[in-house]
Design an enzyme around this catalytic site. Structure first.
Site, PDB file in Angstrom:
ATOM      1  N   HIS A   1       0.821  -1.214   0.000  1.00 56.17           N
ATOM      2  CA  HIS A   1       0.000   0.000   0.000  1.00 56.17           C
ATOM      3  C   HIS A   1       0.853   1.261   0.000  1.00 56.17           C
ATOM      4  O   HIS A   1       2.047   1.233   0.316  1.00 56.17           O
ATOM      5  CB  HIS A   1      -0.907   0.010   1.235  1.00 56.17           C
ATOM      6  CG  HIS A   1      -0.116   0.003   2.522  1.00 56.17           C
ATOM      7  ND1 HIS A   1       0.455   1.133   3.061  1.00 56.17           N
ATOM      8  CD2 HIS A   1       0.222  -1.017   3.342  1.00 56.17           C
ATOM      9  CE1 HIS A   1       1.102   0.835   4.162  1.00 56.17           C
ATOM     10  NE2 HIS A   1       0.985  -0.485   4.362  1.00 56.17           N
TER      11      HIS A   1
ATOM     12  N   GLU B   1      -2.040  -7.517   7.283  1.00 53.74           N
ATOM     13  CA  GLU B   1      -0.670  -7.491   7.778  1.00 53.74           C
ATOM     14  C   GLU B   1      -0.471  -8.489   8.919  1.00 53.74           C
ATOM     15  O   GLU B   1      -1.429  -8.917   9.567  1.00 53.74           O
ATOM     16  CB  GLU B   1      -0.337  -6.060   8.258  1.00 53.74           C
ATOM     17  CG  GLU B   1       1.089  -5.851   8.752  1.00 53.74           C
ATOM     18  CD  GLU B   1       2.157  -6.163   7.697  1.00 53.74           C
ATOM     19  OE1 GLU B   1       2.318  -7.357   7.376  1.00 53.74           O
ATOM     20  OE2 GLU B   1       2.838  -5.225   7.240  1.00 53.74           O
TER      21      GLU B   1
END
Length: 226
Positions: free
Chosen positions: A16, A90
């Site tokens: 990202h 994550e």
């Protein structure tokens, strides 16, 4: 080719754009998580320009907002929807979530280093261990691949530590030393081909071709922030 044979799917694994947690140096793994910064939004637009002319069949993102915001400009350019998938998130920070101190940053990285040494039982305080990480991330990638025919190409927008750890354990042509020493920048793209059955080969890492190396230790490795 028939769906389900799982041969030669191409995946662009993307980190990202810069998030407010990145800018603050904070450990951040929980959903929905922080937004992109203004720079992160610029990076997302640049990603759309760089990948927008590729033949891409689908754009996936993790459950964290920063991944979805990064994926949105690319999906719009391609005329696709961002498909949010569980288990692409994550590596969990547990009790270290949102901390910015050096002790917390070390505490987040140390278990990942232990995984590279073969100890998948290690974890951050209050977080899952390496066995749990590989199980859920392997399943997430397999679920994505199973939705597509052979020779498909997809984008998966996710997170730095999770991507590097997973490749350290699953790619056939890179090893933990490579995944540790080679950075993955915000909106960095790692191109891989293969399948859950045949294994994965890293084709390029942020635009640099990756050659054939010795077969990799299957335990995983990573450094970096989410």
């Amino acid at each position: 080719m028939a769906r389900g044979t799982l041969d030669d799917v191409r995946i662009y694994l993307v980190r990202h754009g810069q998030s407010t947690a990145n800018a603050a140096g904070a450990v951040s793994s929980a959903a929905p998580g922080p937004d992109l910064t203004d720079l992160g939004r610029e990076q997302a637009e640049a990603l759309a320009a760089s990948l927008g002319d590729e033949r891409i069949d689908a754009v996936y993102a993790s459950t964290l907002v920063r991944a979805q915001q990064t994926a949105a400009p690319l999906a719009a350019r391609l005329g696709l929807e961002v498909v949010v998938r569980d288990d692409l998130h994550e590596i969990e920070a547990g009790d270290l979530e949102d901390r910015t101190d050096e002790e917390a940053l070390r505490g987040y990285v140390q278990p990942l280093v232990a995984w590279a040494g073969g100890d998948l039982t290690a974890s951050a305080p209050g977080a899952p261990d390496g066995h749990a990480f590989f199980a859920r991330f392997d399943a997430a990638i397999a679920d994505v691949v199973a939705l597509h025919d052979d020779d498909s190409a997809v984008v998966v927008v996710g997170h730095g530590a999770a991507t590097r750890v997973w490749l350290g354990g699953r790619a056939l042509n890179v090893d933990p030393a490579f995944t540790t020493s080679t950075e993955m920048e915000n909106t960095g793209v790692i191109e891989v081909t293969g399948s859950p059955v045949a294994g994965w080969t890293v084709v390029s890492w942020q635009g640099a071709p990756v050659g054939v190396a010795a077969p990799n230790d299957p335990t995983g490795e990573a450094l970096g922030e989410g």
